[in-house]
Each structure stands twice: as structure tokens, then as C-alpha cells.
Design an enzyme around this catalytic site. Structure first.
Site, PDB file in Angstrom:
ATOM      1  N   ILE A  15       0.844  -1.196   0.000  1.00  0.00           N
ATOM      2  CA  ILE A  15       0.000   0.000   0.000  1.00  0.00           C
ATOM      3  C   ILE A  15       0.882   1.249   0.000  1.00  0.00           C
ATOM      4  O   ILE A  15       0.609   2.223  -0.706  1.00  0.00           O
ATOM      5  CB  ILE A  15      -0.960  -0.013   1.215  1.00  0.00           C
ATOM      6  CG1 ILE A  15      -1.805  -1.276   1.196  1.00  0.00           C
ATOM      7  CG2 ILE A  15      -1.837   1.239   1.204  1.00  0.00           C
ATOM      8  CD1 ILE A  15      -2.593  -1.534   2.457  1.00  0.00           C
ATOM      9  N   LYS A  21       1.877  -7.382   9.591  1.00  0.00           N
ATOM     10  CA  LYS A  21       0.427  -7.407   9.346  1.00  0.00           C
ATOM     11  C   LYS A  21      -0.174  -8.793   9.120  1.00  0.00           C
ATOM     12  O   LYS A  21      -1.310  -8.933   8.673  1.00  0.00           O
ATOM     13  CB  LYS A  21       0.118  -6.540   8.129  1.00  0.00           C
ATOM     14  CG  LYS A  21       0.740  -7.059   6.861  1.00  0.00           C
ATOM     15  CD  LYS A  21       0.172  -6.353   5.649  1.00  0.00           C
ATOM     16  CE  LYS A  21       0.630  -7.014   4.371  1.00  0.00           C
ATOM     17  NZ  LYS A  21      -0.015  -6.461   3.196  1.00  0.00           N
ATOM     18  N   SER A  23      -7.129  -0.443  10.416  1.00  0.00           N
ATOM     19  CA  SER A  23      -7.720  -1.585   9.710  1.00  0.00           C
ATOM     20  C   SER A  23      -9.136  -1.835  10.198  1.00  0.00           C
ATOM     21  O   SER A  23      -9.437  -1.621  11.370  1.00  0.00           O
ATOM     22  CB  SER A  23      -6.867  -2.830   9.976  1.00  0.00           C
ATOM     23  OG  SER A  23      -7.554  -4.000   9.567  1.00  0.00           O
ATOM     24  N   ALA A  24      -9.962  -2.338   9.317  1.00  0.00           N
ATOM     25  CA  ALA A  24     -11.333  -2.718   9.693  1.00  0.00           C
ATOM     26  C   ALA A  24     -11.318  -3.835  10.728  1.00  0.00           C
ATOM     27  O   ALA A  24     -12.336  -4.104  11.367  1.00  0.00           O
ATOM     28  CB  ALA A  24     -12.089  -3.167   8.457  1.00  0.00           C
ATOM     29  N   TYR A  81      -2.322  -8.910  16.155  1.00  0.00           N
ATOM     30  CA  TYR A  81      -2.187  -7.891  15.097  1.00  0.00           C
ATOM     31  C   TYR A  81      -3.306  -6.863  15.252  1.00  0.00           C
ATOM     32  O   TYR A  81      -3.057  -5.658  15.290  1.00  0.00           O
ATOM     33  CB  TYR A  81      -2.244  -8.530  13.704  1.00  0.00           C
ATOM     34  CG  TYR A  81      -2.587  -7.531  12.636  1.00  0.00           C
ATOM     35  CD1 TYR A  81      -3.883  -7.422  12.152  1.00  0.00           C
ATOM     36  CD2 TYR A  81      -1.626  -6.650  12.157  1.00  0.00           C
ATOM     37  CE1 TYR A  81      -4.210  -6.472  11.204  1.00  0.00           C
ATOM     38  CE2 TYR A  81      -1.940  -5.700  11.209  1.00  0.00           C
ATOM     39  CZ  TYR A  81      -3.243  -5.615  10.742  1.00  0.00           C
ATOM     40  OH  TYR A  81      -3.577  -4.667   9.805  1.00  0.00           O
ATOM     41  N   LYS A 135      -3.458  -2.523  16.403  1.00  0.00           N
ATOM     42  CA  LYS A 135      -4.169  -1.423  15.731  1.00  0.00           C
ATOM     43  C   LYS A 135      -5.100  -0.724  16.721  1.00  0.00           C
ATOM     44  O   LYS A 135      -5.144   0.501  16.811  1.00  0.00           O
ATOM     45  CB  LYS A 135      -4.971  -1.939  14.535  1.00  0.00           C
ATOM     46  CG  LYS A 135      -4.132  -2.524  13.407  1.00  0.00           C
ATOM     47  CD  LYS A 135      -3.209  -1.491  12.774  1.00  0.00           C
ATOM     48  CE  LYS A 135      -2.482  -2.041  11.564  1.00  0.00           C
ATOM     49  NZ  LYS A 135      -1.534  -1.099  10.976  1.00  0.00           N
ATOM     50  N   TYR A 178      -8.728   0.515   6.805  1.00  0.00           N
ATOM     51  CA  TYR A 178      -8.792  -0.153   5.504  1.00  0.00           C
ATOM     52  C   TYR A 178      -9.655  -1.402   5.608  1.00  0.00           C
ATOM     53  O   TYR A 178      -9.528  -2.140   6.590  1.00  0.00           O
ATOM     54  CB  TYR A 178      -7.427  -0.645   5.044  1.00  0.00           C
ATOM     55  CG  TYR A 178      -6.286   0.316   5.094  1.00  0.00           C
ATOM     56  CD1 TYR A 178      -4.997  -0.169   5.091  1.00  0.00           C
ATOM     57  CD2 TYR A 178      -6.458   1.700   5.146  1.00  0.00           C
ATOM     58  CE1 TYR A 178      -3.905   0.685   5.146  1.00  0.00           C
ATOM     59  CE2 TYR A 178      -5.381   2.561   5.196  1.00  0.00           C
ATOM     60  CZ  TYR A 178      -4.102   2.048   5.191  1.00  0.00           C
ATOM     61  OH  TYR A 178      -3.017   2.885   5.234  1.00  0.00           O
ATOM     62  N   ASN A 224     -10.441  -4.497   2.680  1.00  0.00           N
ATOM     63  CA  ASN A 224      -9.509  -5.487   2.110  1.00  0.00           C
ATOM     64  C   ASN A 224      -8.817  -4.938   0.864  1.00  0.00           C
ATOM     65  O   ASN A 224      -9.388  -4.994  -0.223  1.00  0.00           O
ATOM     66  CB  ASN A 224     -10.263  -6.786   1.814  1.00  0.00           C
ATOM     67  CG  ASN A 224     -10.653  -7.508   3.087  1.00  0.00           C
ATOM     68  OD1 ASN A 224     -11.378  -6.972   3.930  1.00  0.00           O
ATOM     69  ND2 ASN A 224     -10.144  -8.723   3.258  1.00  0.00           N
ATOM     70  N   LEU A 233      -6.666 -13.772   0.316  1.00  0.00           N
ATOM     71  CA  LEU A 233      -7.346 -14.424  -0.803  1.00  0.00           C
ATOM     72  C   LEU A 233      -6.823 -13.996  -2.162  1.00  0.00           C
ATOM     73  O   LEU A 233      -6.428 -14.848  -2.981  1.00  0.00           O
ATOM     74  CB  LEU A 233      -8.851 -14.152  -0.720  1.00  0.00           C
ATOM     75  CG  LEU A 233      -9.694 -14.744  -1.848  1.00  0.00           C
ATOM     76  CD1 LEU A 233      -9.650 -16.268  -1.838  1.00  0.00           C
ATOM     77  CD2 LEU A 233     -11.151 -14.247  -1.745  1.00  0.00           C
ATOM     78  N   GLY A 245     -11.013 -17.784  13.581  1.00  0.00           N
ATOM     79  CA  GLY A 245     -10.952 -16.333  13.734  1.00  0.00           C
ATOM     80  C   GLY A 245     -11.648 -15.577  12.618  1.00  0.00           C
ATOM     81  O   GLY A 245     -11.922 -14.385  12.739  1.00  0.00           O
TER      82      GLY A 245
HETATM   83  C1  WQD Z   1     -10.764 -12.914   2.756  1.00  0.00           C
HETATM   84  C2  WQD Z   1     -11.773 -14.047   2.618  1.00  0.00           C
HETATM   85  C3  WQD Z   1     -11.278 -15.939   3.986  1.00  0.00           C
HETATM   86  C4  WQD Z   1      -7.562 -17.004   1.887  1.00  0.00           C
HETATM   87  C5  WQD Z   1      -7.167  -9.894   6.479  1.00  0.00           C
HETATM   88  C6  WQD Z   1      -6.741  -9.372   7.806  1.00  0.00           C
HETATM   89  C7  WQD Z   1      -7.138  -7.937   7.938  1.00  0.00           C
HETATM   90  C8  WQD Z   1      -6.616  -7.162   6.769  1.00  0.00           C
HETATM   91  C9  WQD Z   1      -7.052  -7.765   5.447  1.00  0.00           C
HETATM   92  C10 WQD Z   1      -4.596  -6.055   7.416  1.00  0.00           C
HETATM   93  C11 WQD Z   1     -12.145 -14.684   3.947  1.00  0.00           C
HETATM   94  C12 WQD Z   1     -11.184 -16.306   2.511  1.00  0.00           C
HETATM   95  C13 WQD Z   1      -8.723 -16.369   2.299  1.00  0.00           C
HETATM   96  C14 WQD Z   1      -7.634 -18.302   1.320  1.00  0.00           C
HETATM   97  C15 WQD Z   1     -10.013 -18.271   1.581  1.00  0.00           C
HETATM   98  N1  WQD Z   1      -5.201  -7.092   6.823  1.00  0.00           N
HETATM   99  N2  WQD Z   1      -9.935 -16.996   2.131  1.00  0.00           N
HETATM  100  N3  WQD Z   1      -8.862 -18.884   1.180  1.00  0.00           N
HETATM  101  O1  WQD Z   1      -9.173 -12.260   6.584  1.00  0.00           O
HETATM  102  O2  WQD Z   1     -10.769 -10.567   5.550  1.00  0.00           O
HETATM  103  O3  WQD Z   1      -8.559  -9.813   6.374  1.00  0.00           O
HETATM  104  O4  WQD Z   1      -6.600  -9.133   5.440  1.00  0.00           O
HETATM  105  O5  WQD Z   1      -5.124  -5.085   7.887  1.00  0.00           O
HETATM  106  O6  WQD Z   1      -6.606  -7.448   9.145  1.00  0.00           O
HETATM  107  O7  WQD Z   1      -7.439 -10.108   8.800  1.00  0.00           O
HETATM  108  O8  WQD Z   1      -8.674 -11.212   4.323  1.00  0.00           O
HETATM  109  O9  WQD Z   1      -7.920 -12.150   2.202  1.00  0.00           O
HETATM  110  O10 WQD Z   1      -7.292 -13.346   4.364  1.00  0.00           O
HETATM  111  O11 WQD Z   1      -9.673 -13.411   3.530  1.00  0.00           O
HETATM  112  O12 WQD Z   1     -11.117 -18.834   1.454  1.00  0.00           O
HETATM  113  O13 WQD Z   1      -6.592 -18.931   0.934  1.00  0.00           O
HETATM  114  O14 WQD Z   1     -11.201 -15.084   1.821  1.00  0.00           O
HETATM  115  O15 WQD Z   1     -11.895 -16.982   4.735  1.00  0.00           O
HETATM  116  O16 WQD Z   1     -13.522 -15.060   3.900  1.00  0.00           O
HETATM  117  P1  WQD Z   1      -9.380 -11.039   5.765  1.00  0.00           P
HETATM  118  P2  WQD Z   1      -8.302 -12.562   3.583  1.00  0.00           P
END
Ligand code: WQD
Length: 339
Positions: A12, A84, A124-125, A148, A152, A176, A178, A199, A294
Site C-alpha cells: 500500500i 500485518k 484496519s477494519a 495484530y 491497531k 482499511y 480489504n 485471498l 478467527g
Molecule cells: C478474505 C476471505 C477468507 C484465503 C485480512 C486481515 C485484515 C486485513 C485484510 C490487514 C475470507 C477467505 C482467504 C484463502 C479463503 N489485513 N480466504 N482462502 O481475513 O478478511 O482480512 O486481510 O489489515 O486485518 O485479517 O482477508 O484475504 O485473508 O480473507 O477462502 O486462501 O477469503 O476466509 O472469507 P481477511 P483474507
């Protein structure tokens, strides 16, 4: 303004540096390169056509941080630097608390000593924790369920207390959702170390052939298709939100402001996968596995406060995000070069 961007070599941070330069700001970067490669700087100089001053520094070192403020004329700070990875924070809490809190303390104490008062914080959200109201607004209480996230929440509290103690500060807490996407050139983008936790980079690595298949963490949530729902925001829109917040700090009378930076559009895992297949023309094989501990079922932003007060909107949709990620990943299958 002359803006110090801590963590400016990161995902970012690098996109924000480009937009700061394009907006006419002077920029210097402080980064320890623990989660970024030096090649990023070369790409930023290539894209901006400007040389960029970089301090390679461990910002938990208070003396080294103060030395930067003594040597440089800084008007404002955008603070991205910090670890992070949620999972890593659970297994290594001391590493996370020490790094994320001490970097914030070093920078804020150096600013305080030099009378630098404009501070934009990368929040972060995740600070919304578990809340039955899935669309998040800035007035909601904060909490966390991992170290983490607690860093925040804690730094936001430090900043609130600082603003009460001295109303000459101008602080923006940017929450933020995602962040995904990449610069339209395909020359900079998200390049996680090792196995991606998030993801979008994982999907991109499947598409480019670096990973065999995606594991979908549960399809039995109470959502549109059973998979997790999130608010994805293009990193270029996110970067623009930082420029808008920085400008606002020059006008507001408030010592501290809070803004959600999200698209406001809920998107499920399978909807993102389908969008990525459209953008890349590749099939993304996946297997549904157990839920990730989580994880929340769903959350997304109410971005109306930032829309109204910053005159900022996240305009890019999930198809834009996937197209830009695909351009970055297909042009850089292994991410940035090491050298
Ligand atoms: C998104 C969705 C997963 C990976 C995290 C941090 C948050 C922020 C953003 C820093 C969820 C699903 C994920 C995979 C999957 N970071 N998933 N398979 O968890 O919403 O947020 O990143 O500030 O603090 O917690 O993002 O991209 O990890 O997951 O199915 O291999 O994709 O279950 O529903 P998340 P994510």
C-alpha cells in the site's frame, strides 16, 4: 508538503508514494525492507520519473528515527510500517506488539519533539472485531481477536489520548477494509513473502501456475453463497484516500478524525474467484475446506463519512481489481526480483 512515508516500500505504501508524487508532494521513504524488496524503489523511480530518497531503518530504534527527523525537513507522516500477518501475530505476539507499538512510539515521539503534527495512521477494519452490524461505521466500538488487531486498537487509543493532550495534532485514522489490485502499469503490486495469507494474492498465484489450487475456507456461512464476504478496495482508490485525508488535515480543526476506506460493496470468495476467472481467462481450481479460525462470516464498509468529508469515493469495482492484479501477476509471475 514533504511527506515521510514509513513502510513506503510495501504494497500500500508504494502505491501511495506514487500518488503523493503525482499530487506534487515531496516524498521520502523509511523502511526496514523486512517485508519488501529493494526492487520496488527502482520501479517507483521508473514510474514517477523521480529519484526517491530512502532511509533503510529499523523504526523501533528511537535514536535512528529521531535522527531522520533531525536531518530531514518533514511536514507530515503517513505511517504504514508494521507487521500485518494475523496468523503470525497469534504465534509470535511479542514480535508483533514490540514491532508495531515501538515503531509507532518512535515516530510519534520524534514528531512531537520536532513539532511535526500531521499524522496519517494505517489502521484496519479488523478493529471492528465481531459486531452483529455487518456494515461498519466509524462510531462502532473497537476490539480485536488477535495480537495484530490489538496493535491497531492500541495505537488508535494512543492517538486518541495524544489528540486530547495536545490539540495541535492533526491525526487521521484510516480503517482499511480489504486492499487488493495493482497499479495499471503492472510494474508494482502485492508480493507477499512465502505462502499468501490473503485471498487475492493466493488466487493470482493459482492463476499464474505458482499454486495448484485455492482452499476455500468454508462454504457454510450465512452469506449469499456460503463463503466469506468482504469489502475489497482497489489499492489505487485506497492510496487516493490517503492523499485526500492528508489534504483534509490541513483544513480541519479536529485533532483526530476517523474514516473507513472501503468500497461499500460486499463480495464473496466465490464471486471474487469468478471475477478473477473472467479477468484472467484462467480457471481457478478450488477445494472447500474447514473454516479458518478467527474468520468472520461477513463485513463491509459504510464509506459515507469519507465520501462526505473527504470528497473521496472508491470507484473501481471487483472486475477492475482482478484485471489489474492479473496484469501485475502475469508480468511478474515470481513477484519482484530479489536483487
Ligand atoms: C478474505 C476471505 C477468507 C484465503 C485480512 C486481515 C485484515 C486485513 C485484510 C490487514 C475470507 C477467505 C482467504 C484463502 C479463503 N489485513 N480466504 N482462502 O481475513 O478478511 O482480512 O486481510 O489489515 O486485518 O485479517 O482477508 O484475504 O485473508 O480473507 O477462502 O486462501 O477469503 O476466509 O472469507 P481477511 P483474507
Amino acid at each position: 508538503m514533504r511527506v515521510l512515508v514509513t513502510g513506503g516500500a510495501g504494497y500500500i505504501g508504494s502505491h501511495t508514494v506514487l500518488q503523493l508524487l503525482a499530487a506534487g508532494h515531496d516524498v521520502l521513504i523509511a523502511d526496514d525492507f523486512s517485508n519488501a524488496k529493494p526492487a520496488v524503489i527502482d520501479r517507483l523511480e521508473e514510474l514517477s520519473g523521480q529519484s526517491i530518497k530512502v532511509h533503510r531503518v529499523d523504526l523501533t530504534d528511537e535514536a535512528a528515527t529521531a535522527a531522520i527527523f533531525a536531518a530531514e525537513d518533514i511536514d507530515a507522516v503517513i505511517h504504514f510500517a508494521g507487521f500485518k500477518a494475523v496468523g503470525e501475530s497469534v504465534s509470535e505476539p511479542l514480535k508483533y506488539y514490540r514491532n508495531n507499538l515501538d515503531t509507532a512510539f518512535s515516530v510519534l515521539r520524534a514528531m512531537d519533539a520536532r513539532g511535526v503534527r500531521k499524522f496519517v495512521f494505517s489502521s484496519s477494519a479488523t478493529v471492528y472485531g465481531e459486531n452483529p452490524v455487518l456494515q461498519r461505521t466509524e462510531d462502532m466500538p473497537t476490539s480485536a481477536n488477535n495480537p495484530y488487531g490489538w496493535t491497531k486498537v492500541m495505537i488508535e487509543q494512543v492517538l486518541r489520548d495524544l489528540a486530547v493532550a495536545d490539540d495541535s495534532w492533526r491525526i487521521a485514522l484510516l480503517r482499511y477494509f480489504n486492499p487488493v489490485g495493482a497499479h495499471a502499469s503492472g510494474r508494482i503490486g502485492e508480493d507477499p513473502n512465502g505462502l499468501p495469507n490473503n485471498l487475492m494474492p493466493f488466487v493470482a498465484q493459482v492463476a499464474v501456475g505458482r499454486r495448484e489450487k485455492l482452499s476455500v475456507f468454508g462454504d457454510d456461512y450465512d452469506t449469499v453463497d456460503g463463503t466469506g464476504v468482504r469489502d475489497y478496495i482497489h489499492v489505487e482508490d485506497l492510496a487516493a484516500g490517503h492523499i485526500a485525508a492528508l489534504d483534509r488535515l490541513g483544513e480541519t480543526a479536529d485533532a483526530l478524525s476517523v474514516w473507513n476506506l472501503g468500497s461499500g460493496e460486499p463480495v464473496s470468495v466465490l464471486q471474487l474467484v469468478a471475477a478473477f476467472e473472467r479477468a484472467s481467462g484462467r480457471t481457478i481450481p478450488y477445494e472447500v475446506v474447514a473454516r479458518r479460525p478467527g474468520d468472520l462470516a461477513a463485513n463491509w464498509a459504510d464509506p459515507s463519512k469519507a465520501n462526505r468529508e473527504l470528497g473521496w469515493h472508491a470507484g473501481r469495482g471487483i472486475d477492475d481489481m482482478c484485471a489489474d492484479v492479473w496484469r501485475w501477476q502475469s508480468q511478474n509471475p515470481n513477484g519482484y526480483p530479489d536483487a
